[in-house]
Design a protein around this motif. Sequence first.
Motif, PDB file in Angstrom:
ATOM      1  N   UNK A  84      -7.367 -12.834  -7.012  1.00 41.36           N
ATOM      2  CA  UNK A  84      -8.343 -13.401  -6.232  1.00 41.36           C
ATOM      3  C   UNK A  84      -8.556 -12.811  -4.753  1.00 41.36           C
ATOM      4  N   UNK A  85      -7.531 -12.440  -4.159  1.00 42.61           N
ATOM      5  CA  UNK A  85      -7.538 -11.916  -2.633  1.00 42.61           C
ATOM      6  C   UNK A  85      -8.524 -10.837  -2.494  1.00 42.61           C
ATOM      7  N   UNK A  86      -8.867 -10.092  -3.534  1.00 38.41           N
ATOM      8  CA  UNK A  86      -9.814  -9.111  -3.443  1.00 38.41           C
ATOM      9  C   UNK A  86      -8.634  -7.727  -3.291  1.00 38.41           C
ATOM     10  N   UNK A  87      -9.484  -6.324  -3.699  1.00 37.30           N
ATOM     11  CA  UNK A  87      -8.869  -5.207  -3.920  1.00 37.30           C
ATOM     12  C   UNK A  87      -8.395  -4.615  -2.468  1.00 37.30           C
ATOM     13  N   UNK A  88      -9.201  -4.752  -1.612  1.00 39.86           N
ATOM     14  CA  UNK A  88      -9.075  -3.877  -0.287  1.00 39.86           C
ATOM     15  C   UNK A  88      -7.910  -4.670   0.716  1.00 39.86           C
ATOM     16  N   UNK A  89      -7.787  -6.084   0.433  1.00 35.43           N
ATOM     17  CA  UNK A  89      -6.597  -6.616   0.918  1.00 35.43           C
ATOM     18  C   UNK A  89      -5.097  -6.327   0.600  1.00 35.43           C
ATOM     19  N   UNK A  90      -5.375  -5.745  -0.629  1.00 34.05           N
ATOM     20  CA  UNK A  90      -4.103  -5.337  -1.115  1.00 34.05           C
ATOM     21  C   UNK A  90      -3.390  -3.986  -0.626  1.00 34.05           C
ATOM     22  N   UNK A  91      -4.420  -3.319  -0.472  1.00 35.21           N
ATOM     23  CA  UNK A  91      -4.117  -1.896  -0.032  1.00 35.21           C
ATOM     24  C   UNK A  91      -3.848  -1.711   1.465  1.00 35.21           C
ATOM     25  N   UNK A  92      -4.564  -2.743   2.250  1.00 34.52           N
ATOM     26  CA  UNK A  92      -4.144  -2.252   3.841  1.00 34.52           C
ATOM     27  C   UNK A  92      -3.090  -3.504   4.005  1.00 34.52           C
ATOM     28  N   UNK A  93      -2.225  -2.788   4.911  1.00 31.59           N
ATOM     29  CA  UNK A  93      -0.906  -3.709   5.124  1.00 31.59           C
ATOM     30  C   UNK A  93      -0.845  -3.621   6.556  1.00 31.59           C
ATOM     31  N   UNK A  94      -1.781  -4.690   7.340  1.00 32.19           N
ATOM     32  CA  UNK A  94      -1.636  -4.951   8.746  1.00 32.19           C
ATOM     33  C   UNK A  94      -0.410  -5.678   9.033  1.00 32.19           C
ATOM     34  N   UNK A  95       0.226  -5.752  10.398  1.00 29.49           N
ATOM     35  CA  UNK A  95       1.271  -6.506  10.591  1.00 29.49           C
ATOM     36  C   UNK A  95       1.350  -7.972   9.859  1.00 29.49           C
ATOM     37  N   UNK A  96       0.266  -8.674  10.130  1.00 32.65           N
ATOM     38  CA  UNK A  96       0.131  -9.976   9.505  1.00 32.65           C
ATOM     39  C   UNK A  96       0.456 -10.008   8.019  1.00 32.65           C
ATOM     40  N   UNK A  97      -0.187  -9.231   7.307  1.00 27.20           N
ATOM     41  CA  UNK A  97      -0.032  -8.883   6.060  1.00 27.20           C
ATOM     42  C   UNK A  97       1.507  -8.853   5.489  1.00 27.20           C
ATOM     43  N   UNK A  98       1.985  -8.016   6.181  1.00 25.28           N
ATOM     44  CA  UNK A  98       3.374  -7.695   6.123  1.00 25.28           C
ATOM     45  C   UNK A  98       4.502  -8.892   6.337  1.00 25.28           C
ATOM     46  N   UNK A  99       4.128  -9.554   7.390  1.00 22.63           N
ATOM     47  CA  UNK A  99       4.685 -10.946   7.673  1.00 22.63           C
ATOM     48  C   UNK A  99       4.494 -12.141   6.571  1.00 22.63           C
TER      49      UNK A  99
END
Lengths: 172, 147
Positions: free
Chosen positions: B20-35
């Motif tokens: 659901x969150x989308x393909x792009x969000x899964x490949x990019x690992x910003x600091x917020x995504x990591x947390x």
Amino acid sequence: MADSFIKTDVYRDLKGRNRHPWHRRGLLVLLLAIPVLALIGVFGQRTDRTEANAPQATLTMSGPSRLRGGLLYQWKLQVQAHQDIAKPKLALNEGFLNGLTVNTIEPQASQELNRNGHVVLEYDTLSAGQKLTVWIQYQVNPTTVGRRTVRVELDDGDTPITSIAKRVTVFP
Amino acid sequence: MDLVIRATVVFFFIYLVTRVVGKRELSSMEPFDLILLIVTGDLVQQAITQSDYSVTGALTVISTIALLTVFVSWVNWRFRRMRSVLEGQPVVLVENGKMIEPNMKRERITVEDIESEGRQQQITDIGDIRWALLETNGRISIIPASK
């Protein structure tokens, strides 16, 4: 000319590797066995019920006999009086307490006594037809492992009425 | 028993979330995504094992999740129709130097995202791109016009 680091016979033609998928499938079956055993309750914590009958009362014990470290669970002890019991007492052996954290015992006993290393919970008089239910809420200490016997005895004063003994396994 | 059921429910829920969150969000690992990833992992652990500290519990949950992963992979391989459901399909973002804006909008891809990916392949102009595709793993593949 030096040999290529790509061993075509092994890497491309899979020489000697025909059985590898079967090894992997065999290991998957082994892996599958763990959740299957868990689903049928081998590792706990399915509740079972044991009953002991006597002319004066019926004693019932419900709770899991297979546990794991850290689990929260409860034992339920029920006394159904068929005759008047002046001083109902539940004597719990060491297996009820050793390596377990008792969160609560409800209702609280009017007296808690020691009898030769056993913990005795004394309650108010039970008339014929009355029921006493005692809930004991536990957590298994993470370092507790092994098998034990859990035994509860129902007494009227110092006279034993009936008892239940059960084997309990705590998995590491 | 409850461990297997909880692990299965959480596995499929996480699978749904990642779709659901989308393909792009899964490949990019910003600091917020990591947390967010760490927080999610912690919440998942609590939901599955709760107060269970046992090795038996850990083995049960790991086996269950490993088997579910193999199962999803097998379904993906065996049933062609399930592939688009389980993994999605690539999306063309640029064709012969022209951006396909409805696709970019759908996948929340900016021009800067494509330019950034292009620079990593020594392409400085979108006009020099023959194909740019958003792959199912969230990465953007770029095929230069000269190839």
